[in-house]
Design a protein around this motif. Structure first.
Motif, mmCIF file in Angstrom:
data_model
loop_
_atom_site.group_PDB
_atom_site.id
_atom_site.type_symbol
_atom_site.label_atom_id
_atom_site.label_comp_id
_atom_site.label_asym_id
_atom_site.label_seq_id
_atom_site.Cartn_x
_atom_site.Cartn_y
_atom_site.Cartn_z
ATOM 1 N N GLU A 14 -7.585 13.698 -9.644
ATOM 2 C CA GLU A 14 -7.364 12.321 -9.185
ATOM 3 C C GLU A 14 -7.787 11.371 -10.300
ATOM 4 N N ILE A 15 -6.869 10.492 -10.671
ATOM 5 C CA ILE A 15 -7.112 9.593 -11.806
ATOM 6 C C ILE A 15 -7.130 8.150 -11.330
ATOM 7 N N VAL A 64 -0.890 10.918 -17.337
ATOM 8 C CA VAL A 64 0.249 11.517 -16.650
ATOM 9 C C VAL A 64 1.497 10.849 -17.211
ATOM 10 N N GLY A 65 2.478 11.676 -17.542
ATOM 11 C CA GLY A 65 3.726 11.127 -18.076
ATOM 12 C C GLY A 65 4.821 11.193 -17.044
ATOM 13 N N CYS A 66 5.993 11.650 -17.475
ATOM 14 C CA CYS A 66 7.168 11.636 -16.595
ATOM 15 C C CYS A 66 7.174 12.794 -15.608
ATOM 16 N N ILE A 67 6.628 13.952 -16.029
ATOM 17 C CA ILE A 67 6.774 15.178 -15.231
ATOM 18 C C ILE A 67 5.472 15.481 -14.487
ATOM 19 N N SER A 108 0.841 -1.205 0.000
ATOM 20 C CA SER A 108 0.000 0.000 0.000
ATOM 21 C C SER A 108 0.870 1.246 0.000
ATOM 22 N N ILE A 109 0.395 2.260 -0.671
ATOM 23 C CA ILE A 109 1.064 3.562 -0.636
ATOM 24 C C ILE A 109 0.026 4.636 -0.314
ATOM 25 N N ARG A 110 0.500 5.845 -0.008
ATOM 26 C CA ARG A 110 -0.427 6.948 0.253
ATOM 27 C C ARG A 110 -0.452 7.879 -0.949
ATOM 28 N N ARG A 111 -1.652 8.368 -1.250
ATOM 29 C CA ARG A 111 -1.784 9.469 -2.211
ATOM 30 C C ARG A 111 -2.317 10.664 -1.442
ATOM 31 N N ARG A 112 -1.861 11.866 -1.813
ATOM 32 C CA ARG A 112 -2.293 13.051 -1.065
ATOM 33 C C ARG A 112 -3.783 13.304 -1.267
ATOM 34 N N GLY A 113 -4.399 13.917 -0.243
ATOM 35 C CA GLY A 113 -5.781 14.353 -0.386
ATOM 36 C C GLY A 113 -5.829 15.446 -1.437
ATOM 37 N N ALA A 131 -0.060 1.546 -9.822
ATOM 38 C CA ALA A 131 -0.901 1.751 -8.644
ATOM 39 C C ALA A 131 -2.341 1.958 -9.098
ATOM 40 N N GLN A 132 -3.245 1.979 -8.129
ATOM 41 C CA GLN A 132 -4.663 2.143 -8.495
ATOM 42 C C GLN A 132 -4.995 3.559 -8.948
ATOM 43 N N THR A 133 -4.350 4.553 -8.325
ATOM 44 C CA THR A 133 -4.680 5.953 -8.659
ATOM 45 C C THR A 133 -3.412 6.794 -8.766
ATOM 46 N N TYR A 134 -3.585 7.991 -9.313
ATOM 47 C CA TYR A 134 -2.532 9.006 -9.276
ATOM 48 C C TYR A 134 -3.195 10.344 -8.982
ATOM 49 N N VAL A 135 -2.534 11.179 -8.196
ATOM 50 C CA VAL A 135 -3.027 12.539 -7.959
ATOM 51 C C VAL A 135 -1.994 13.497 -8.537
ATOM 52 N N CYS A 136 -2.434 14.343 -9.459
ATOM 53 C CA CYS A 136 -1.505 15.219 -10.182
ATOM 54 C C CYS A 136 -2.112 16.602 -10.333
ATOM 55 N N LYS A 137 -1.266 17.637 -10.285
ATOM 56 C CA LYS A 137 -1.736 19.003 -10.545
ATOM 57 C C LYS A 137 -2.363 19.059 -11.929
#
Ligand code: NAP
Ligand code: ZN
Length: 348
Positions: free
Chosen positions: A32-33, A87-90, A20-25, A132-138
């Motif tokens: 959130e993807i 979401v790519g590398c950056i 398990s990992i944490r993703r920010r709120g 992972a299940q999700t990614y949170v990105c600006k």
């Protein structure tokens, strides 16, 4: 903050496993993807193996991320739940240094934040990637995913695609130019397609006989087995631009000799060892040996739209999470045609 499932390495060269990992709120400008697909790039392998000596563990690799938006922060205007996004590398940069001002966030003077294995200013520790299940990105670093018939096959564009598109554009691959693609793996096979769509004449340079046979199907005009000196002679002094995607140590001098006057070999592959160049291979013919690193955010969006317009995706093998270690060991052996993509819905 959310806890989500991920697949990663707990230590250098160790097999990947679930944890398990944490993703920010969600912050106001976050997207959130839910990740659907994530490509497996040779850079993920370099990082797990700590080839560059900068890997931090535990590590969750993955930077060719495609999914659907599941929620957005209060100030997000360009994405809504249900949209495809990528979401790519950056995933962040300072936004105001000379490099960022030129949309070259990959060269940010204050440090580009990569999708994995870079210090995470929100949660501490390092960023965790797309296995992972999700990614949170600006929002401003999240890409719009245009329509592709096969979204899984489009995932590799997020790294392989932009890494070859950027130098092909910068060094002006196009009509009347002969472009050599050296190393036909994930990056190389996409490079053939993009260079052809830019209307260049494309020559494959490969160590693999089966890839010589496959070159035309991939869209190239010709192919050369680089271990055959007679075949190499055919192109001596004839190629304007070579995109070198080779992941391991190799002698670039034999490729510099293929360049026409003012030609360039552009390295995108990341062999860990230094590269030696004989003076006369660049002095003669005013040739250049250069490098290129992924591409900026706006250029990545431009590349996605270009590939959608020209129907360019990768040839992929879609793998379940349970087969990830098999995929990595095959990638290491060069046994992949031409990119593994993980079906992240199998991480349940
Ligand atoms: P890949 O799928 O493993 O393909 C690499 C290709 O290099 C192989 O298919 C093979 O092509 C050739 N090759 C491998 N070992 C070789 C050797 N010892 N001698 C000659 N040729 C060899 O890897 P990838 O995912 O395309 O990535 C390629 C490289 O680019 C990696 O080093 C990766 O880390 C790097 N990369 C850089 C950037 C960047 O921004 N600069 C971005 C992404 C990836 P043939 O069988 O045709 O010879
Ligand atoms: Zn990559």
């Amino acid at each position: 903050m959310k806890s989500v499932k991920a697949v990663g390495a707990k230590a250098e060269k160790s097999p990947l496993r679930e944890f398990s990992i944490r993703r920010r709120g969600l912050l106001a400008d976050d997207v959130e993807i839910e990740i659907m697909y994530c490509g497996i790039c040779h850079s993920d392998l370099h990082q797990i193996d700590n080839d560059f000596g900068a890997s931090v563990f535990p590590m969750v690799p993955g930077h060719e991320i495609v999914g659907r938006v599941i929620s957005v922060g209060a100030s997000v205007t360009h994405f809504k739940p249900g949209d495809y996004a990528a979401v790519g590398c950056i995933v962040d940069s300072c936004g105001s240094c000379p490099a960022c001002e030129r949309d070259l966030q990959q060269f940010c003077e204050h440090g580009t934040v990569l999708s994995f294995n870079t210090p995470d200013k929100y949660l501490g520790g390092m960023t965790y990637g797309g296995f992972a299940q999700t990614y949170v990105c600006k929002e401003s670093y999240t890409l719009k995913m245009p329509h592709f018939e096969d979204m899984a096959a489009a995932a590799p564009l997020l790294c392989a695609g932009i890494t070859v598109y950027s130098p092909l554009k910068h060094w002006q691959a196009g009509p009347g130019k002969v472009v050599g693609i050296l190393g036909i793996g994930g990056l190389g096979h996409v490079a053939i397609r993009i260079a052809k769509a830019l209307a260049a004449e494309v020559v494959v340079l490969t160590t693999s006989e089966q890839k010589v046979a496959d070159a035309k199907r991939l869209g190239a005009d010709d192919a050369v087995l680089t271990t055959d000196t007679e075949q190499m002679k055919r192109y001596a002094g004839k190629i304007d631009l070579i995109i070198d995607t080779v992941s391991a140590s190799h002698d670039v001098n034999q490729y510099l000799k293929l360049l026409a006057i003012d030609g360039s070999v552009v390295l995108v592959g990341l062999p860990a060892e230094p590269i030696e160049i004989a003076a006369f291979n660049v002095v003669k013919g005013r040739r250049s040996f250069a490098g290129s690193n992924i591409g900026g955010i706006h250029e990545t969006q431009e590349m996605l739209d270009f590939c959608a317009k020209h129907n360019i995706t990768a040839d992929i093998e879609l793998v379940n999470v349970a087969r990830i270690n098999d995929a990595f060991s095959r990638l290491k052996k060069g046994d992949v045609k031409y990119r593994f993509v993980m079906d992240m819905s199998t991480l349940k």
